[in-house]
Design a protein around this motif. Structure first.
Motif, PDB file in Angstrom:
ATOM      1  N   GLU A  30       0.835  -1.210   0.000  1.00  0.00           N
ATOM      2  CA  GLU A  30       0.000   0.000   0.000  1.00  0.00           C
ATOM      3  C   GLU A  30       0.867   1.257   0.000  1.00  0.00           C
ATOM      4  O   GLU A  30       0.547   2.241  -0.679  1.00  0.00           O
ATOM      5  N   THR A  90       2.205   1.920  -3.448  1.00  0.00           N
ATOM      6  CA  THR A  90       1.132   2.461  -4.285  1.00  0.00           C
ATOM      7  C   THR A  90       0.935   3.952  -4.002  1.00  0.00           C
ATOM      8  O   THR A  90       0.804   4.766  -4.924  1.00  0.00           O
ATOM      9  N   THR A  91       0.951   4.318  -2.724  1.00  0.00           N
ATOM     10  CA  THR A  91       0.795   5.719  -2.341  1.00  0.00           C
ATOM     11  C   THR A  91       1.958   6.562  -2.854  1.00  0.00           C
ATOM     12  O   THR A  91       1.761   7.653  -3.391  1.00  0.00           O
TER      13      THR A  91
END
Length: 122
Positions: free
Chosen positions: A67, A70-71
């Motif tokens: 995550e 992705t950020t």
């Protein structure tokens, strides 16, 4: 006071509790916990439980890492140039660190294989 429990002491010690803290959590005396700690089977239980706890934590970190990447990748396209630069630096630092870790792991594996070969020839 909790019902006396050796498994509770194992879990407490695996989490890093002192023998006195483990005693309180497991409902026994500190002396009992210290006596248990002298037992090799008990030590193995604590070690194995600690390994399970750490394995779970690593799995959770891995899920969060995906995550986070992705950020960071999304931040590469942020309107604010400072955010883009910071995301790029963070990603590059992570890649370099990972690369170093992988290189060390490969070198160690090669050294271990060479040592195994050497041992096999004796």
């Amino acid at each position: 006071m909790p019902k006396p429990s050796r498994p509770a002491a194992v879990v407490a010690l695996a989490r890093g509790a002192t023998s006195e803290e483990a005693a309180r959590e497991s409902g026994v005396s500190g002396r009992t916990v210290r006596r248990w700690m002298e037992d090799p089977d008990f030590q193995i239980e604590v070690r194995d439980t600690r390994t399970e706890i750490l394995s779970t934590a690593v799995g959770q970190l891995a899920a969060g890492a995906a995550e986070a990447v992705t950020t960071l990748r999304a931040a590469l396209h942020d309107a604010d140039g400072r955010n883009r630069v910071q995301a790029a630096r963070t990603l590059l630092d992570a890649v370099l660190s990972l690369r170093e870790s992988l290189d060390l792991e490969q070198r160690l594996a090669a050294l271990e294989a060479a040592e195994d070969d050497k041992q096999g020839r004796r």
